[in-house]
Write a protein that holds these residues in place. Structure first.
Motif, PDB file in Angstrom:
ATOM      1  N   GLU A  14      19.326  47.738  57.306  1.00  0.00           N
ATOM      2  CA  GLU A  14      19.310  48.112  55.793  1.00  0.00           C
ATOM      3  C   GLU A  14      19.681  49.388  55.552  1.00  0.00           C
ATOM      4  O   GLU A  14      18.794  50.073  56.467  1.00  0.00           O
ATOM      5  CB  GLU A  14      18.109  47.664  55.138  1.00  0.00           C
ATOM      6  N   ALA A  19      14.713  49.323  50.939  1.00  0.00           N
ATOM      7  CA  ALA A  19      15.817  48.698  50.424  1.00  0.00           C
ATOM      8  C   ALA A  19      15.374  47.158  49.813  1.00  0.00           C
ATOM      9  O   ALA A  19      14.526  46.706  50.810  1.00  0.00           O
ATOM     10  CB  ALA A  19      17.015  48.908  51.055  1.00  0.00           C
ATOM     11  N   ALA A  20      15.587  46.762  48.640  1.00  0.00           N
ATOM     12  CA  ALA A  20      15.539  45.166  48.387  1.00  0.00           C
ATOM     13  C   ALA A  20      15.818  44.379  49.575  1.00  0.00           C
ATOM     14  O   ALA A  20      17.104  44.530  49.949  1.00  0.00           O
ATOM     15  CB  ALA A  20      16.009  45.129  47.207  1.00  0.00           C
ATOM     16  N   ILE A  22      15.876  40.910  48.967  1.00  0.00           N
ATOM     17  CA  ILE A  22      16.474  39.964  47.980  1.00  0.00           C
ATOM     18  C   ILE A  22      16.691  40.661  46.513  1.00  0.00           C
ATOM     19  O   ILE A  22      16.075  41.655  46.139  1.00  0.00           O
ATOM     20  CB  ILE A  22      15.406  38.967  47.519  1.00  0.00           C
ATOM     21  N   SER A  23      17.911  40.705  46.330  1.00  0.00           N
ATOM     22  CA  SER A  23      18.448  41.188  44.962  1.00  0.00           C
ATOM     23  C   SER A  23      19.334  40.104  44.293  1.00  0.00           C
ATOM     24  O   SER A  23      20.153  39.355  44.711  1.00  0.00           O
ATOM     25  CB  SER A  23      19.242  42.544  45.286  1.00  0.00           C
ATOM     26  N   ARG A  25      21.325  39.492  40.301  1.00  0.00           N
ATOM     27  CA  ARG A  25      21.690  40.234  38.997  1.00  0.00           C
ATOM     28  C   ARG A  25      22.379  39.282  38.170  1.00  0.00           C
ATOM     29  O   ARG A  25      23.552  38.527  38.596  1.00  0.00           O
ATOM     30  CB  ARG A  25      22.718  41.463  39.634  1.00  0.00           C
ATOM     31  N   ASP A  41      17.467  39.115  36.647  1.00  0.00           N
ATOM     32  CA  ASP A  41      17.665  40.388  37.351  1.00  0.00           C
ATOM     33  C   ASP A  41      16.136  40.670  38.337  1.00  0.00           C
ATOM     34  O   ASP A  41      14.980  40.618  37.654  1.00  0.00           O
ATOM     35  CB  ASP A  41      17.934  41.741  36.422  1.00  0.00           C
ATOM     36  N   ASP A  43      14.669  42.324  42.035  1.00  0.00           N
ATOM     37  CA  ASP A  43      14.701  43.074  43.616  1.00  0.00           C
ATOM     38  C   ASP A  43      13.334  42.715  43.911  1.00  0.00           C
ATOM     39  O   ASP A  43      12.236  42.868  43.409  1.00  0.00           O
ATOM     40  CB  ASP A  43      14.938  44.498  43.276  1.00  0.00           C
ATOM     41  N   ARG A  45      10.884  43.805  47.478  1.00  0.00           N
ATOM     42  CA  ARG A  45      11.140  44.935  48.413  1.00  0.00           C
ATOM     43  C   ARG A  45      10.210  44.307  49.741  1.00  0.00           C
ATOM     44  O   ARG A  45       9.415  43.434  49.504  1.00  0.00           O
ATOM     45  CB  ARG A  45      10.779  46.179  47.783  1.00  0.00           C
ATOM     46  N   LEU A  78      23.556  36.885  43.977  1.00  0.00           N
ATOM     47  CA  LEU A  78      22.183  36.973  44.660  1.00  0.00           C
ATOM     48  C   LEU A  78      22.671  37.394  46.175  1.00  0.00           C
ATOM     49  O   LEU A  78      23.483  36.825  46.838  1.00  0.00           O
ATOM     50  CB  LEU A  78      21.623  35.392  44.980  1.00  0.00           C
ATOM     51  N   THR A  79      21.847  38.394  46.665  1.00  0.00           N
ATOM     52  CA  THR A  79      21.730  38.567  48.101  1.00  0.00           C
ATOM     53  C   THR A  79      20.669  38.660  48.769  1.00  0.00           C
ATOM     54  O   THR A  79      19.530  38.893  48.239  1.00  0.00           O
ATOM     55  CB  THR A  79      22.470  40.128  48.190  1.00  0.00           C
TER      56      THR A  79
END
Length: 288
Positions: A14, A19-20, A22-23, A25, A41, A43, A45, A78-79
């Motif tokens: 990463e 860094a997140a 799970i993200s 939006r 929305d 994030d 971590r 979604l990531t």
């Protein structure tokens, strides 16, 4: 508590340790015309403990399915670990809702944990000493070693949840998804399960997404709360979200949050209709 097992594989890199993992939006999920949640929305971590709350039918389990790659969003992005979610990722541990098992089930506790290590792989499973050691480590880490060779159908609900957590942790996941892991457990086993999950994120930096109907068993552990209701959401610390004002705005009617001796009771909330359990995959669409 014994140390939790360490994975013997390369990790996904990463851009930065904080860094997140799970993200989301503008994320939305619908069943036909019925919107479970939208414009989400979020994030999450490494090492964060996120509790997901809300009435029946608000889309808590559907959120977990989306994170696992088993449910497609109806809008937004979604990531998970920097990529689109996909089934069978060994970097994600999953503790499902308890299911009723026959007392005649012959699958042993250690066999169930073994699936957490190589259940994603195709072909015959190798019976190596290294894999057996990792299974033993995982069982020991959750206090389930004494019944490692007992058929899971003969275990109590609390014992079975310990084994499920051991299965989820066996591959050293970076994300742990828990879908109502406290259902049907007494206070003693609720405390044991939450302490195991909390230890994992504290000592190994695993992000935890913990779906629950009851906030009180994890109230002192969670960093943030995601509350889903009526197609909307609130996210923040428990003190920010679990207030009469915040939940009344979310529900569009009066909701009272009562705090007594460190416990929270939400009054005035009626469960919505249960979400469809087997809705077909929804295509991506973009809201204007």
């Amino acid at each position: 508590m014994a140390s939790l097992p360490r994975a013997r594989e390369a990790r996904i890199e990463e851009p930065g340790g904080d860094a997140a993992v799970i993200s989301m939006r503008g994320a939305a999920l619908s069943y036909g015309e019925r919107v479970l949640w939208e414009c989400l929305d979020l994030d999450v971590r490494p090492g964060e403990f996120l509790a997901v709350l809300g009435p029946n039918g608000s889309g808590k389990t559907s959120l977990v399915r989306a994170l696992l790659g088993g449910r497609q969003l109806s809008a937004g992005t979604l990531t998970v670990l920097g990529r689109s979610p996909r089934n069978g990722s060994r970097h994600i541990g999953y503790v499902p809702q308890q299911a009723t098992l026959s007392t005649h089930a012959t699958l042993r506790a250690r066999d169930l944990v073994r699936f957490g290590i190589d259940g994603h792989a195709f072909g015959p499973r190798l019976r190596t000493g290294a894999v057996r050691h990792r299974v033993d480590e995982a069982l020991e880490s959750v206090g389930a070693a004494p019944y490692a060779d007992v058929p899971v159908g003969l275990l109590s609900g609390g014992e079975r949840q310990r084994v499920r957590i051991a299965q989820a942790l066996a591959a050293d996941p970076r994300i742990l998804l828990c879908d109502e892991p406290l259902l049907s457990l007494d206070l003693h086993h609720q405390r044991a399960v939450t302490e195991i999950v909390d230890a994992r994120r504290r000592y190994h930096g695993t992000a935890v997404v913990f779906v629950t109907h009851e906030i009180n068993p994890v109230l002192g552990l969670v960093d943030r709360v995601l509350y889903l209701a009526r197609g909307g959401y609130r996210v923040g610390t428990p003190d920010e979200v679990l207030t009469s004002e915040a939940l009344s705005q979310l529900y569009g009617s009066q909701v009272d949050v009562i705090r007594v001796r460190g416990r929270i009771t939400v009054v005035g909330v009626t469960d919505e209709a249960a979400e469809p359990p087997h809705h077909p995959e929804l295509p991506h669409r973009v809201r204007s």
